[in-house]
Structures are given as structure tokens and as C-alpha cells.
Design a protein around this motif. Sequence first.
Motif, mmCIF file in Angstrom:
data_model
loop_
_atom_site.group_PDB
_atom_site.id
_atom_site.type_symbol
_atom_site.label_atom_id
_atom_site.label_comp_id
_atom_site.label_asym_id
_atom_site.label_seq_id
_atom_site.Cartn_x
_atom_site.Cartn_y
_atom_site.Cartn_z
ATOM 1 N N LEU A 281 -0.804 -14.163 3.477
ATOM 2 C CA LEU A 281 -1.843 -13.562 4.309
ATOM 3 C C LEU A 281 -1.281 -12.800 5.501
ATOM 4 N N SER A 282 -0.026 -13.000 5.814
ATOM 5 C CA SER A 282 0.558 -12.379 7.007
ATOM 6 C C SER A 282 0.511 -10.857 6.923
ATOM 7 N N LEU A 283 0.178 -10.225 8.062
ATOM 8 C CA LEU A 283 0.179 -8.775 8.161
ATOM 9 C C LEU A 283 1.451 -8.240 8.819
ATOM 10 N N ASP A 284 2.358 -9.102 9.148
ATOM 11 C CA ASP A 284 3.590 -8.718 9.818
ATOM 12 C C ASP A 284 4.466 -7.911 8.854
ATOM 13 N N LYS A 285 4.622 -6.628 9.142
ATOM 14 C CA LYS A 285 5.352 -5.763 8.203
ATOM 15 C C LYS A 285 6.827 -6.133 8.108
ATOM 16 N N HIS A 286 7.400 -6.659 9.202
ATOM 17 C CA HIS A 286 8.815 -7.000 9.168
ATOM 18 C C HIS A 286 9.091 -8.140 8.192
ATOM 19 N N LYS A 287 8.152 -9.080 8.082
ATOM 20 C CA LYS A 287 8.299 -10.149 7.095
ATOM 21 C C LYS A 287 8.021 -9.636 5.690
ATOM 22 N N ARG A 288 6.990 -8.815 5.558
ATOM 23 C CA ARG A 288 6.629 -8.329 4.224
ATOM 24 C C ARG A 288 7.723 -7.436 3.649
ATOM 25 N N TYR A 289 8.409 -6.703 4.496
ATOM 26 C CA TYR A 289 9.497 -5.852 4.011
ATOM 27 C C TYR A 289 10.565 -6.664 3.281
ATOM 28 N N GLU A 290 10.645 -7.961 3.558
ATOM 29 C CA GLU A 290 11.692 -8.794 2.966
ATOM 30 C C GLU A 290 11.319 -9.337 1.586
ATOM 31 N N TRP A 291 10.026 -9.254 1.209
ATOM 32 C CA TRP A 291 9.663 -9.800 -0.098
ATOM 33 C C TRP A 291 8.674 -8.938 -0.879
ATOM 34 N N ASP A 292 8.036 -7.961 -0.243
ATOM 35 C CA ASP A 292 7.001 -7.166 -0.894
ATOM 36 C C ASP A 292 7.490 -5.732 -1.044
ATOM 37 N N MET A 293 7.761 -5.304 -2.274
ATOM 38 C CA MET A 293 8.287 -3.963 -2.513
ATOM 39 C C MET A 293 7.202 -2.905 -2.559
ATOM 40 N N LEU A 294 5.932 -3.313 -2.562
ATOM 41 C CA LEU A 294 4.844 -2.358 -2.751
ATOM 42 C C LEU A 294 4.248 -1.878 -1.438
ATOM 43 N N ILE A 295 3.888 -2.800 -0.566
ATOM 44 C CA ILE A 295 3.092 -2.477 0.611
ATOM 45 C C ILE A 295 3.996 -2.202 1.807
ATOM 46 N N ALA A 296 3.794 -1.039 2.443
ATOM 47 C CA ALA A 296 4.577 -0.705 3.624
ATOM 48 C C ALA A 296 3.953 -1.310 4.878
ATOM 49 N N ASP A 297 2.692 -1.038 5.109
ATOM 50 C CA ASP A 297 2.006 -1.534 6.301
ATOM 51 C C ASP A 297 0.640 -2.066 5.918
ATOM 52 N N LEU A 298 0.204 -3.104 6.636
ATOM 53 C CA LEU A 298 -1.142 -3.641 6.480
ATOM 54 C C LEU A 298 -1.811 -3.687 7.848
ATOM 55 N N GLU A 299 -3.094 -3.407 7.879
ATOM 56 C CA GLU A 299 -3.862 -3.446 9.124
ATOM 57 C C GLU A 299 -5.191 -4.139 8.858
ATOM 58 N N LEU A 300 -5.559 -5.056 9.719
ATOM 59 C CA LEU A 300 -6.843 -5.738 9.601
ATOM 60 C C LEU A 300 -7.962 -4.780 10.006
ATOM 61 N N VAL A 301 -8.892 -4.546 9.096
ATOM 62 C CA VAL A 301 -10.013 -3.640 9.359
ATOM 63 C C VAL A 301 -11.207 -4.398 9.905
ATOM 64 N N GLU A 302 -11.559 -5.514 9.260
ATOM 65 C CA GLU A 302 -12.729 -6.285 9.682
ATOM 66 C C GLU A 302 -12.585 -7.726 9.219
ATOM 67 N N THR A 314 -0.834 0.839 3.244
ATOM 68 C CA THR A 314 -0.186 2.046 2.744
ATOM 69 C C THR A 314 1.091 1.656 2.011
ATOM 70 N N TYR A 315 1.540 2.533 1.110
ATOM 71 C CA TYR A 315 2.846 2.333 0.497
ATOM 72 C C TYR A 315 3.470 3.683 0.162
ATOM 73 N N GLU A 316 4.763 3.679 0.131
ATOM 74 C CA GLU A 316 5.534 4.893 -0.063
ATOM 75 C C GLU A 316 5.909 5.035 -1.538
ATOM 76 N N PRO A 317 6.054 6.268 -2.014
ATOM 77 C CA PRO A 317 6.404 6.459 -3.430
ATOM 78 C C PRO A 317 7.891 6.365 -3.729
ATOM 79 N N LYS A 318 8.753 6.148 -2.706
ATOM 80 C CA LYS A 318 10.185 6.255 -2.959
ATOM 81 C C LYS A 318 10.746 5.123 -3.808
ATOM 82 N N TYR A 319 10.033 3.953 -3.839
ATOM 83 C CA TYR A 319 10.529 2.854 -4.671
ATOM 84 C C TYR A 319 9.889 2.863 -6.058
ATOM 85 N N PHE A 416 3.626 -3.864 -12.089
ATOM 86 C CA PHE A 416 4.947 -4.473 -12.002
ATOM 87 C C PHE A 416 5.251 -4.900 -10.568
ATOM 88 N N ALA A 417 4.936 -4.024 -9.599
ATOM 89 C CA ALA A 417 5.197 -4.353 -8.196
ATOM 90 C C ALA A 417 4.383 -5.561 -7.757
#
Length: 768
Positions: A281-302, A314-319, A416-417
Motif C-alpha cells: 500500500l505504500s506510496l513512497d516511490k523510493h521504496k517502490r523503485y526497489e521492487w516494482d518495475m512498473l510504477i514510477a510514481d503514485l499519488e493519493l487522489v481521494e 505513472t510509468y515510463e516505457p523504457k523498461y 508480466f510486470a
Amino acid sequence: MATTAQPSTPPPPAAEPGEVIEVESSEAGSPDAGSRSSSSGSGSGRSTSEYSGWVYHLGVNSIGHEYCHLRFLVIRGKCVAMYKRDPHDNPGLEPIRKGVVSHTLMVEELGRQKVNQGDVYVLRLYNRLDQTKKGEIACATSGEARKWIEAFEQAKQQADYDLAKGIKWNRLQNDNEFNLDGHRPRVRRYAQGLGKLVRIGKGPEMLLRQSSDLQSRERVNTNFGGDTGDALEAHEWRFVRTLNGIRIFEDIANSKGGKGILLKSVGVVGANPDTVFEMVLSLDKHKRYEWDMLIADLELVETIDGYYDVVYGTYEPKYLNWWKSKKDFVFSRQWFRAQDGAYNILQSPVSHKKKPPQHGYERTHINPTTWEIRRLDTSGSSTPKCVVTRMVEISLSFWDRWKRRTSSQFDRSIPFALLSQVAGLREYFAANPALTSDLPSTVVKPKASEPLIIQSELEDSEPNDEFYDALVRGESFEDEDSDDDDDDDGVTTPTAGKVKLKNVSWAIAGFAMKRSKASLERSELVTNSIPITFDPSHFHGTIRRAKSEDDPNSWSVPGGEKFMIRGKTYLTDNTKIAGGDPLLKLIAVDWFKVNDRFDSVALHPKSLVQSEAAKKIPFILVINLQVPAKPNYNLVMYYAAEKPVNKESLLGRFIDGTDAFRDARFKLIPSIVEGYWMVKRAVGTRACLLGKAVTCNYLRQDNFLEIDVDIGSSSVARSIIGLVLGYVTSIVVDLAILIEAKEEKDLPEYILGSVRLNRINPESAVAI
């Protein structure tokens, strides 16, 4: 866990309920009298436990301002105290709030909320008979919330025991009940012997932490630790490939109600379920970068409620480099924790007015997915483990196309991601061993000088309840989640909580061991009574009985063989067996809609129970499921006995017992036979003690017992039922009602009643 020598105290003087009784701390240091203390007092020979830890106390002051105070909470027996500092480090510290837990205390989980710029998990405490006695506390993690719920449940069981002993509870309750909204008299009792001191949480630093950095920008192979439980499901999982050391399965059953094909990845992660849940559930991008290859950034909307929010990512197409542009998406997240501590997280694509399509990004819909996280038994190991399952829905044509192509092309796809996130979590926790330890739960010797409030007399004497998932066809019968304690009578339950069927097929073992209906009637019903013959034409509900399996907006009675219940030897080997025919006969089902909550349906002048035909029935069990919605709904089921109930049987003791006894025994097993797969995962097939999950009110009169089940009393249940109502016209659901057997004389269990609800239409509900 090891226990410690118990402090000794002289026999307590006689006192009226509510009278202050001081503990002499100088006597607590006598080690020789410890055994005398633990074996005296209640005469149970059991020592007591203390639960303590840091929480937030949330509330509103007299001028209407909200407050949030860091407090140290202590529960010993049914006694509770709240301090400004840790009393173990500050001898002689007086509590600022104190009292005893009532047997009518309810603890409701309100889910995640934002407090002090951080996410915490809120519990609401209230007296179901006196709504003025209420309050909220907040915990650092979902795991801590679960432990506090268990601690308060232990305190309630102590209160139930005292009530059963004939203590004048009403007077004691009015004077000394613990109330988070007001100060109460000092409650001190003589020590009965402290067996263990359980610390919950890692200290105030966890509560004071800052929030996450949110950026604006073949045949079935089932030996993978999958779900096992209390009802059969139709999924058939076939192993298709291995990705990054994680096995991938395909649902070859392709059951009705699905919108595509289901894939899932299953792996073992070296951390406890609470920690993994927090990471997912964490939105911390620095932690997610270590295990999630798909999502670059997450932001709580509501934030919709404590169990439901909307997130932008959001996610980048480079991977995954076959895209030509940046991608973004919006999805909702719903999460639930079962009574056995397992987590389910549902993620679905949505649109939101606060996040319209962004310049430079191509808006896409991420696949509907779920997470399932459950503990594995780690006996003999200091490292906790859990099974993590990631389930993804994709279109059938897409999957067939990728299966025909090379795996390297599949490795560049979004599915796959998503499936690889399990492998990412596994490696992340393996590389960060400091994160893998269980929540602190230590046993220490109590100091002689600790001036803490002391528990009353008896620790709960019954083993903790076990809940198993539904048995998926062909699956293994092992569940590593069990952590039962030893029973009072010396019967020891296995540590792993495995469902054993003695090396024979579950069907053969189940039918060989279950009780026949005739045998049930001999034990639960009066044998020398002439059975009543039911005339179906005399009993009509607002929903008709099904004429065929495909008859919509109808009900029928499913067989009990798909439900797994406790067998004769359950207390010694945890064996579960297939259920038999229900003891009681379902004679009618009503479907009402009301503006306000509708209690005591059986007393309504036009109720089926008040008819002349019903008054001739020896006993009727009325189950009134109160469904919160706009408008509210009541699903009412009427079960009849052909003979009078044996007063000495488990059913007889349940009918005429206390509300506390009923709450601890009234059990329901759900199973969605047909329906959208995400709804199936949300509802699950695990047995649920309804009296512990939601508020149940009981009405015993004449020849009937009515149970009003207030589903709206639990925010978790409200969230699940809201999801179900969105698909209710396409759902076929089976329900089995049981009285849980906790003593050998009551085993094996039996199904009290069952019902199948076939695609119920809310528009057909009758207004009351």
C-alpha cells in the motif's frame, strides 16, 4: 513463550463492586509465593497476561476541537489503563484513564486514516448498549491494530467469565467501565500472577513517523500453499511457467461471471503479512523503485474510507520498451483483513474528476488485480514468512496471443510486470533483513516495583478460533496459519493447524466421519416427540423458492457436502470433514427494504413467525441480515425444527444462552458459486464468527430465536457488502450457518441451516 515466576499477594479483603483495592507493591517481590498466586484466586491455575504499547488517543474536546494524544495503553485481564508515559519506565506513575472492560464492549476497525501527517490504523471502541461510552485509538500498523483487537477480546472473555460466575456486573459496569470519553475511578486489584508481558508495536517513533513521499506526478497443480478453507470453489489452477523464480498459474476453469482469463503468481516472502501489506500500500516511490518495475510514481487522489482509496500513477516505457509514449492511470484500492490475519487487496481501473488526462501522458487502464497475503507457519524459525499471491485479469485473446509468441515478448507486457511484483517483493525483503522481523511481542519478568493495574482472575480458557479458506477443488489440505493455544483440559492442538484427512480422499473421509441427520436429531432434538410435517403452501416469503438452477431472484437449499466443518477429532488433530444435510429446514426467505434499521422482524404482525401455521412449529430460527445501503435491506431467513430442541444440546444451550455465548459460537461460511472473480476474492470462503465481526442482537421469545446481524456495524463489512451489491444481480451465493463446537462433547460440528441465493434483484425488495 516462557512464563515467569508470579508475584504473591495475601487473600483480598471482601469488597463491594467498584471499591478501590490497593496492591502492596512490596509483596510483589516474593518469588516463593508465585506458584501460590497463580494457583489461587480463581482456582483456575492459569496465569494472566498483560498487553501494552503506544497508541494515539483520538477525540474531540469540550469546545469541539479535535485532539490526537500519544498515550501508553495497558490491558491486564479486564482492567485497562492509559498513561502519558510508559509506566514500566516510570514507577509510581498514575494513569490518566482507567476502568474495566464490559462484556458489551465492541471494537470496530475504521481502517487507515491520516494522523500527524502519517497513515495510522484507527479502532473505535464503544458499548453496544450505551453509545455514550465510546472513543478511538490509532495504531502504527494494521498488525498492531489486530493485536489490540485480540487484547480487548481477551478482556471481554474475562468479563464474560465474571458474569457467568454471578458477579453483579451492572453495578460494577456503571461505576468503573473503561471509557475513552471520560475519567473513571481508580481500579486496583490484587495480582493473580503475571504470566507474560506482551509489548505491541515498536514504540512512539512508529506513530510519529512522517507520511510517504507522494509525488504529484493440465490438471490442477495446487501444492503451492494456495487457499484452503471451509467451502469448495470452482477455480482450477494449472502451472504454466516460471518467471523470476515465481510460479505462474492459469485458471483453466474459466468460471462464469469472469470478464477474461485469470493468471496468478505465487511466491513465499520472508516477512510477516502485516509488513508486506504495508509495503504494497505504500506510496513512497523510493521504496517502490526497489521492487516494482512498473510504477514510477503514485499519488493519493481521494480517501473514500479507511478501507478504500483512489490512486493516480505513472510509468515510463523504457523498461517495457514497446510503447512510444509515457503512460498514466487511475485505479481504486480496497483492502480487507480476515479474522485469521490474511489480507486481500483489490485494485480496479477507475476514472476520477480530479485526475483528467494529463498532457504528455497517454491514459490507460491498468488490469484488474488482487493481492492475497497470508502467514506461513515458521515453527522453529526466527524469520516470519508469508505466501503472497498476485492475481491478474487479462483478455482471453491477449493471453492466447502471448502464449503463441516467445516469452521475451511476454516479458515486455504489463501483465508480466504485474505478476513480477511478487518476485520483486521477495527480493526486496531478502535484501533488507531488518524489515522482516515480526512485530515486537516479548515476554519479560515483571518488576516488583511496577505499580500497574492488575488483572482479574481468569485468562481465556478456550483455544483461539481457526479459520481456513475454502477448499479449492483438488487442493492441498494444509493451512499454516493456525496458532491455537492449549485447551484447559489438557488437550493439546497441533502447532501447524493442518487439516488432516488421514491419507484418504476428503470426500470419503468426510462422508465416513460426518454425523447422519438421524444421529443429529437424536442429540440436538427431543427423540420421543412426533415430528411436525411442514406444508410448503402455508409459508410464503417475498422471494420464491427456485424452480430450477437458473431461476433468478430465488432461493434454494444447497447440500452441506461443499462446506468443511470440524470433525470428531478436531481438538487433537484439526481434522475437518464435509458437512451433511442441515439440521433445520429452510421454509421461507424475505427480502425487505427499509429507511431505518429493521429489528425484531419476528414480532411484526404480518411476520411469518406470527402465523398460525408457524406457531405450531416446535422451534424457528430467524436470521435477519441487515444490509446497509440506500435504502437499507433486510434478508430474512426462517429455519424450522421438526421436533422440540434438546435443552442440553449445543443448540439448546445456544438458544437459551447468554449473548456472550452466542457471539462466541454463531458462525457463517460464505461461498460465491457464480460471480465476478474480484467479488469472490473479497467475500472469500473463510468461516466467520459473526458475533466477533459485527454486532448481533438476539431476541428469544415463544418458539423462536431471532438473530439480527447488523452488517453496518463494521466498516470492513460495509465495504465488502458495497462491492457485492454492485454485482448482486449476477451472483449466486451459498451460506451455511453453524454453531461452533469448542468442546469434545459437541463434536463433530453440523450445519444448522443453509441457503443458496440466486441473482437477487434489489428492485424486488418489498418496502416495510
